[in-house]
Design a protein around this motif. Structure first.
Motif, PDB file in Angstrom:
ATOM      1  N   GLN A  27       0.814  -1.216   0.000  1.00 13.92           N
ATOM      2  CA  GLN A  27       0.000   0.000   0.000  1.00 13.92           C
ATOM      3  C   GLN A  27       0.851   1.271   0.000  1.00 13.92           C
ATOM      4  O   GLN A  27       0.502   2.262  -0.624  1.00 13.92           O
ATOM      5  N   SER A  28       1.985   1.215   0.713  1.00 10.15           N
ATOM      6  CA  SER A  28       2.763   2.453   0.862  1.00 10.15           C
ATOM      7  C   SER A  28       3.378   2.924  -0.465  1.00 10.15           C
ATOM      8  O   SER A  28       3.757   4.089  -0.588  1.00 10.15           O
ATOM      9  N   ASP A  29       3.432   2.035  -1.461  1.00  8.08           N
ATOM     10  CA  ASP A  29       3.912   2.476  -2.772  1.00  8.08           C
ATOM     11  C   ASP A  29       2.930   3.444  -3.442  1.00  8.08           C
ATOM     12  O   ASP A  29       3.236   4.024  -4.474  1.00  8.08           O
ATOM     13  N   TYR A  30       1.739   3.532  -2.868  1.00 12.62           N
ATOM     14  CA  TYR A  30       0.702   4.370  -3.485  1.00 12.62           C
ATOM     15  C   TYR A  30       0.357   5.598  -2.639  1.00 12.62           C
ATOM     16  O   TYR A  30      -0.660   6.241  -2.849  1.00 12.62           O
ATOM     17  N   GLN A  31       1.200   5.899  -1.670  1.00 13.07           N
ATOM     18  CA  GLN A  31       0.992   7.049  -0.788  1.00 13.07           C
ATOM     19  C   GLN A  31       0.980   8.354  -1.581  1.00 13.07           C
ATOM     20  O   GLN A  31       1.880   8.578  -2.395  1.00 13.07           O
ATOM     21  N   ARG A  32       0.003   9.188  -1.308  1.00 13.14           N
ATOM     22  CA  ARG A  32      -0.062  10.474  -2.021  1.00 13.14           C
ATOM     23  C   ARG A  32       1.029  11.433  -1.542  1.00 13.14           C
ATOM     24  O   ARG A  32       1.376  11.422  -0.374  1.00 13.14           O
ATOM     25  N   PRO A  33       1.517  12.291  -2.431  1.00 10.37           N
ATOM     26  CA  PRO A  33       2.510  13.286  -2.003  1.00 10.37           C
ATOM     27  C   PRO A  33       1.831  14.372  -1.170  1.00 10.37           C
ATOM     28  O   PRO A  33       0.610  14.536  -1.243  1.00 10.37           O
ATOM     29  N   GLU A  34       2.627  15.104  -0.403  1.00 10.37           N
ATOM     30  CA  GLU A  34       2.013  16.112   0.463  1.00 10.37           C
ATOM     31  C   GLU A  34       1.790  17.444  -0.218  1.00 10.37           C
ATOM     32  O   GLU A  34       0.862  18.164   0.111  1.00 10.37           O
ATOM     33  N   ALA A 105      -0.090  18.543 -12.597  1.00 12.79           N
ATOM     34  CA  ALA A 105       1.131  19.114 -11.992  1.00 12.79           C
ATOM     35  C   ALA A 105       2.266  18.100 -11.977  1.00 12.79           C
ATOM     36  O   ALA A 105       3.430  18.467 -11.966  1.00 12.79           O
ATOM     37  N   TRP A 106       1.904  16.823 -11.947  1.00 14.24           N
ATOM     38  CA  TRP A 106       2.939  15.781 -11.822  1.00 14.24           C
ATOM     39  C   TRP A 106       3.356  15.188 -13.170  1.00 14.24           C
ATOM     40  O   TRP A 106       4.231  14.328 -13.214  1.00 14.24           O
ATOM     41  N   LEU A 107       2.716  15.614 -14.258  1.00 14.93           N
ATOM     42  CA  LEU A 107       3.025  14.996 -15.559  1.00 14.93           C
ATOM     43  C   LEU A 107       4.468  15.275 -15.948  1.00 14.93           C
ATOM     44  O   LEU A 107       4.940  16.402 -15.839  1.00 14.93           O
ATOM     45  N   HIS A 218       1.070   0.820 -14.500  1.00 10.70           N
ATOM     46  CA  HIS A 218       0.258   1.778 -13.733  1.00 10.70           C
ATOM     47  C   HIS A 218       0.757   1.786 -12.294  1.00 10.70           C
ATOM     48  O   HIS A 218       0.268   1.041 -11.444  1.00 10.70           O
ATOM     49  N   LYS A 219       1.768   2.623 -12.027  1.00  7.87           N
ATOM     50  CA  LYS A 219       2.354   2.600 -10.682  1.00  7.87           C
ATOM     51  C   LYS A 219       2.327   3.976 -10.037  1.00  7.87           C
ATOM     52  O   LYS A 219       1.987   4.962 -10.685  1.00  7.87           O
ATOM     53  N   SER A 220       2.710   4.031  -8.791  1.00  6.64           N
ATOM     54  CA  SER A 220       2.741   5.244  -7.965  1.00  6.64           C
ATOM     55  C   SER A 220       1.315   5.716  -7.663  1.00  6.64           C
ATOM     56  O   SER A 220       0.348   5.164  -8.170  1.00  6.64           O
ATOM     57  N   TRP A 221       1.203   6.765  -6.873  1.00  5.34           N
ATOM     58  CA  TRP A 221      -0.135   7.217  -6.447  1.00  5.34           C
ATOM     59  C   TRP A 221      -1.002   7.658  -7.630  1.00  5.34           C
ATOM     60  O   TRP A 221      -2.206   7.622  -7.578  1.00  5.34           O
ATOM     61  N   ARG A 222      -0.353   8.043  -8.750  1.00  6.32           N
ATOM     62  CA  ARG A 222      -1.148   8.438  -9.929  1.00  6.32           C
ATOM     63  C   ARG A 222      -1.418   7.257 -10.844  1.00  6.32           C
ATOM     64  O   ARG A 222      -2.039   7.392 -11.886  1.00  6.32           O
ATOM     65  N   PHE A 223      -0.889   6.111 -10.524  1.00  3.33           N
ATOM     66  CA  PHE A 223      -1.096   4.914 -11.330  1.00  3.33           C
ATOM     67  C   PHE A 223      -0.590   5.072 -12.766  1.00  3.33           C
ATOM     68  O   PHE A 223      -1.253   4.693 -13.724  1.00  3.33           O
ATOM     69  N   THR A 224       0.594   5.672 -12.892  1.00  3.82           N
ATOM     70  CA  THR A 224       1.254   5.723 -14.191  1.00  3.82           C
ATOM     71  C   THR A 224       2.757   5.729 -13.969  1.00  3.82           C
ATOM     72  O   THR A 224       3.239   6.204 -12.936  1.00  3.82           O
ATOM     73  N   THR A 257       1.105   6.021 -20.586  1.00  4.20           N
ATOM     74  CA  THR A 257       0.258   5.315 -19.622  1.00  4.20           C
ATOM     75  C   THR A 257      -0.623   6.335 -18.908  1.00  4.20           C
ATOM     76  O   THR A 257      -0.107   7.219 -18.226  1.00  4.20           O
ATOM     77  N   PRO A 258      -1.946   6.237 -19.068  1.00  7.12           N
ATOM     78  CA  PRO A 258      -2.809   7.218 -18.391  1.00  7.12           C
ATOM     79  C   PRO A 258      -3.009   6.870 -16.921  1.00  7.12           C
ATOM     80  O   PRO A 258      -2.852   5.726 -16.514  1.00  7.12           O
ATOM     81  N   THR A 259      -3.362   7.869 -16.144  1.00 16.44           N
ATOM     82  CA  THR A 259      -3.695   7.654 -14.733  1.00 16.44           C
ATOM     83  C   THR A 259      -4.934   6.772 -14.642  1.00 16.44           C
ATOM     84  O   THR A 259      -5.716   6.690 -15.589  1.00 16.44           O
ATOM     85  N   LEU A 260      -5.129   6.098 -13.522  1.00 12.76           N
ATOM     86  CA  LEU A 260      -6.370   5.328 -13.327  1.00 12.76           C
ATOM     87  C   LEU A 260      -7.233   5.948 -12.242  1.00 12.76           C
ATOM     88  O   LEU A 260      -8.238   5.389 -11.833  1.00 12.76           O
ATOM     89  N   ARG A 261      -6.812   7.122 -11.765  1.00 12.46           N
ATOM     90  CA  ARG A 261      -7.648   7.812 -10.777  1.00 12.46           C
ATOM     91  C   ARG A 261      -8.830   8.468 -11.478  1.00 12.46           C
ATOM     92  O   ARG A 261      -8.704   8.918 -12.606  1.00 12.46           O
ATOM     93  N   ASP A 262      -9.952   8.501 -10.755  1.00 12.72           N
ATOM     94  CA  ASP A 262     -11.116   9.264 -11.217  1.00 12.72           C
ATOM     95  C   ASP A 262     -11.559   8.895 -12.628  1.00 12.72           C
ATOM     96  O   ASP A 262     -11.897   9.766 -13.430  1.00 12.72           O
TER      97      ASP A 262
END
Ligand code: HEC
Ligand code: HEC
Length: 334
Positions: A27-34, A105-107, A218-224, A257-262
């Motif tokens: 789970q911690s691999d998907y932690q959102r940035p602050e 912002a993260w692209l 699809h990795k990291s909190w943005r799933f890309t 690779t597109p995000t899978l959020r929302d």
């Protein structure tokens, strides 16, 4: 240029990833940035955000005053347009679906083929593209200068009322950086709330990372992975292959690779909007896509049970934070 350096060029936005087998994803691999990142040359300020928001919603940025950025990146369509192909692109031979601008912002590379390097550089493209806003920066600067209401907005954003291309692009980029996904039930689960997502979704999370190997891309909190892959779709569009020399086989038919959020409930999904439900998407990955030289090495066929598919979809739905509450701006008067 030698092939080796071409490959390196193609891979500039590749992120190196450890093999999933030896490095278990948790789970911690998907932690959102602050915090939201912004370049030093264009720091986030409230004033620039306010100006950027106004510009984003203002149809006067298009030649015939009919189309704003929000026409295609609309707040009620998850900052996309819900269409298979964007408005005005009927004449194009290979139109591409409108991606969301949430979390932009993260692209690291922008557009389906990565041809724009930053939000600042991207902002000018839709304004000047013929089938989009079909305008030019010189006349736009002049037109905005004649709209009295823009004067105070530019002044508070930049210290004086001068309008130029760079200031327009910086403000649009800044506003888009503020469009960040709401906290989803998945985020609550990542942060330790064990009951935030169903047990079906929790099983789906395991399938995503293990059996189905979705997390290979699809990795990291943005799933890309902010990289490009050919996932074997039946589309003539060469994607990144058009902006990278043809010798780089793996970039032919490759898209970001597109995000899978929302994700929107019923798509459309993929660069060509060719899929409309998640079951269809998952079955595509199970089949492994069209076998061709450029097909990503990460595309390996596998088989899920009906229950596993349901679990995987239940997991994907926990990545939805709902729409962003944004009041459209009051457009400045002439
Ligand atoms: C006619 C519809 C349309 C309009 C108007 C439009 N866009 Fe887009 N936008 C698109 C499409 C389609 C793409 C993808 C194009 C591609 O990859 O080739 C895109 C891509 C983007 C991206 C890159 C997203 C990513 O994931 O790489 C950003 C950022 C963006 N647009 C911002 C804007 C801004 C800012 C404006 C207004 C100045 C705007 N767009 C106007 C349709 C539109
Ligand atoms: C080889 C890398 C890779 C793997 C593995 C992979 N994806 Fe993808 N995914 C992509 C790319 C690249 C796209 C965009 C492809 C295109 O439009 O041409 C995409 C698109 C999608 C989309 C559409 C999103 C949108 O906004 O259009 C969904 C949903 C999706 N993938 C889910 C999954 C799931 C679920 C798995 C595991 C079963 C998975 N992906 C495995 C790279 C990958």
């Amino acid at each position: 240029m030698k092939i080796r350096s071409l490959v390196m060029l193609a891979c500039t936005v590749f992120s190196v990833h450890a093999s999933l087998a030896d490095d278990k994803i948790t789970q911690s691999d998907y932690q959102r940035p602050e915090a939201v990142p912004a370049p030093e040359s264009n720091p986030l300020t409230e004033e620039k955000t306010a100006l950027g928001k106004t510009l984003f919603f203002d149809p006067r940025l298009s030649r015939d005053k009919s189309m704003s950025c929000a026409t295609c990146h609309s707040p009620d369509q998850r900052w996309s347009d819900g269409r298979v192909v964007p408005l005005g692109s009927e004449e194009l031979s290979q139109p591409r679906r409108t991606p969301t601008v949430m979390n932009s912002a993260w692209l690291k590379a922008l557009m389906w083929d990565g041809r724009a390097k930053s939000l600042e550089a991207q902002a000018v493209l839709p304004i000047t593209t013929p089938h989009e806003m079909n305008y030019n920066m010189k006349e736009l600067v002049q037109r905005l200068g004649e709209i009295k209401g823009y004067e105070p907005l530019f002044e508070s954003a930049y210290g004086d009322a001068e309008i130029n291309t760079q200031r327009i692009a910086m403000a649009l980029a800044t506003f888009q950086r503020t469009l960040v996904s709401n906290t989803s039930s998945f985020d609550l689960w990542v942060n330790g709330d064990e009951h935030a997502i169903s047990s079906s979704a929790q099983r789906g999370f395991q399938i995503f990372n293990n059996e189905a190997q979705c997390a290979a891309c699809h990795k990291s909190w943005r799933f890309t992975d902010d990289s490009f892959h050919d996932i074997g779709l039946d589309s003539p569009d060469l994607g990144r292959g058009k902006v990278i020399p043809v010798e780089v086989t793996i970039m032919q038919h490759a898209f970001k690779t597109p995000t899978l959020r929302d994700l929107p409930e019923n798509g459309p999904f993929m660069h060509d909007g060719s899929m409309s439900d998640l079951e269809e998407v998952i079955k595509h990955y199970e089949d492994g896509g069209i076998q061709r030289e450029s097909l990503s090495k990460e595309m390996k066929p596998f088989e899920l049970t009906e229950q596993q598919r349901t679990d995987l979809i239940a997991f994907l739905k926990t990545l939805d934070g709902g729409s962003l509450d944004i009041d459209p701006p009051v457009l400045p008067m002439e």
